[in-house]
Scaffold this motif. Sequence first.
Motif, PDB file in Angstrom:
ATOM      1  N   LYS A 153      45.201  13.887  -0.789  1.00 39.76           N
ATOM      2  CA  LYS A 153      46.082  15.105  -0.553  1.00 39.76           C
ATOM      3  C   LYS A 153      45.679  15.759   0.612  1.00 39.76           C
ATOM      4  O   LYS A 153      44.707  16.157   1.167  1.00 39.76           O
ATOM      5  CB  LYS A 153      45.760  16.195  -1.839  1.00 39.76           C
ATOM      6  CG  LYS A 153      46.325  16.022  -3.170  1.00 39.76           C
ATOM      7  CD  LYS A 153      46.030  17.066  -3.946  1.00 39.76           C
ATOM      8  CE  LYS A 153      46.843  16.972  -5.235  1.00 39.76           C
ATOM      9  NZ  LYS A 153      46.440  18.275  -6.348  1.00 39.76           N
ATOM     10  N   PRO A 155      45.092  18.351   2.918  1.00 40.94           N
ATOM     11  CA  PRO A 155      44.011  19.375   2.766  1.00 40.94           C
ATOM     12  C   PRO A 155      44.915  21.000   3.375  1.00 40.94           C
ATOM     13  O   PRO A 155      44.473  22.039   2.925  1.00 40.94           O
ATOM     14  CB  PRO A 155      42.763  19.359   3.757  1.00 40.94           C
ATOM     15  CG  PRO A 155      43.190  18.221   4.692  1.00 40.94           C
ATOM     16  CD  PRO A 155      43.983  17.448   3.886  1.00 40.94           C
ATOM     17  N   ASN A 157      47.906  21.502   3.046  1.00 42.49           N
ATOM     18  CA  ASN A 157      49.195  21.710   2.148  1.00 42.49           C
ATOM     19  C   ASN A 157      48.868  20.749   0.761  1.00 42.49           C
ATOM     20  O   ASN A 157      49.460  19.610   1.078  1.00 42.49           O
ATOM     21  CB  ASN A 157      50.454  21.418   2.903  1.00 42.49           C
ATOM     22  CG  ASN A 157      51.702  21.739   2.114  1.00 42.49           C
ATOM     23  OD1 ASN A 157      51.501  22.179   0.836  1.00 42.49           O
ATOM     24  ND2 ASN A 157      52.668  22.296   2.832  1.00 42.49           N
ATOM     25  N   PRO A 158      48.814  21.150  -0.331  1.00 46.34           N
ATOM     26  CA  PRO A 158      48.482  20.487  -1.404  1.00 46.34           C
ATOM     27  C   PRO A 158      49.833  19.841  -1.982  1.00 46.34           C
ATOM     28  O   PRO A 158      49.774  19.020  -2.883  1.00 46.34           O
ATOM     29  CB  PRO A 158      47.843  21.325  -2.362  1.00 46.34           C
ATOM     30  CG  PRO A 158      48.061  23.066  -1.865  1.00 46.34           C
ATOM     31  CD  PRO A 158      48.214  22.806  -0.652  1.00 46.34           C
ATOM     32  N   ASP A 159      50.853  20.179  -1.449  1.00 48.29           N
ATOM     33  CA  ASP A 159      52.217  19.734  -1.946  1.00 48.29           C
ATOM     34  C   ASP A 159      52.504  18.449  -1.266  1.00 48.29           C
ATOM     35  O   ASP A 159      53.553  17.647  -1.499  1.00 48.29           O
ATOM     36  CB  ASP A 159      53.365  20.731  -1.711  1.00 48.29           C
ATOM     37  CG  ASP A 159      53.535  21.879  -2.674  1.00 48.29           C
ATOM     38  OD1 ASP A 159      52.899  21.576  -3.785  1.00 48.29           O
ATOM     39  OD2 ASP A 159      53.882  22.811  -2.324  1.00 48.29           O
ATOM     40  N   GLU A 161      50.742  14.505   0.288  1.00 47.35           N
ATOM     41  CA  GLU A 161      49.886  13.437   0.426  1.00 47.35           C
ATOM     42  C   GLU A 161      50.130  12.606   1.970  1.00 47.35           C
ATOM     43  O   GLU A 161      51.097  12.614   2.547  1.00 47.35           O
ATOM     44  CB  GLU A 161      49.736  12.606  -0.601  1.00 47.35           C
ATOM     45  CG  GLU A 161      49.279  12.931  -2.165  1.00 47.35           C
ATOM     46  CD  GLU A 161      49.399  11.801  -2.915  1.00 47.35           C
ATOM     47  OE1 GLU A 161      48.635  11.838  -4.036  1.00 47.35           O
ATOM     48  OE2 GLU A 161      50.242  10.859  -2.915  1.00 47.35           O
TER      49      GLU A 161
END
Length: 299
Positions: A153, A155, A157-159, A161
């Motif tokens: 993920k 760090p 932007n968790p949307d 990978e």
Amino acid sequence: MALRGSGGGGSVGVLSPEQQAVVDSFRSFQSQPQGTESAYPGMVYMGRTAYSQSDPRNVDIRGGAQRDRWITGEDAILEFYEWESKTRQDFIAQGKLSGLLPADGGEMEGARLWEQLVGQAAFYGARDRKVTPWDVLAGYVRQSGTAETAWRKDPSNPDFEVNAVTGERRYIGPQFKTQTDTAVNLTDPATAKAVAVATFQQLMGRDPGEGELTAWASALQQAEQAAPVTRTTTTEHDPITGEIIGSDAATSGGIDAAGRQYLAEERVKGTQEYADVQAATTYANALENAVFGAPQLGA
């Protein structure tokens, strides 16, 4: 990705500047007085390498026979800084894949990891075991799984990978996102006064007094605070890139112009003065009908 070797380029039999620096480093070490000791428990095995028949010392020279390459831990650590940039980036990517480096790790973290791997390989070397620093790292990479597990993920932007090996970035968030915002919209003083004046003129035949204006403004503000405006926004995202490809918004709650007018009328109608005015108006109408007669329907 190939990490073994010095990482230098050049034609066969010709030393690049990086390779020459390695050669000079080894010759400098071998020319030191006897008794100079390494801080590491043993020599570090660096795999098989070519060497010159005329200069059979443990130096990395293209061409000639193959032999095991053993160097001190100090020299092994320095090799990290002699690699080409691509080689360092590949090493850092494998470190992230193995879980030994964080997803946002860079060259400083990579250098520290290389030093740790060299130290581990030196312990194997002290027991005459041919285990290179890359062999130690490979064990962790195998434990972490295939290249697909290299996705971590982002760090920031968790949307999204990020692939620790390839650097590729992909969207993993929802296709539709809904955001709800709530706010209180208060009527500005000029508008509130205009509504009050118009209502008093219509129902009472006069302008409101100062105290009546203040009371009306306070009542309106309380009503608006109890009925906040809710805005719901739905955005559609491209399932591959995550870019917004459409949006829709809906608003509910709050008090509009008709609502403000209704509140003002109800407030006036709730006063004794309004009741008296209505009673007087009804009496006057009845008296007028009695004197002049009620209007005849259809006349």
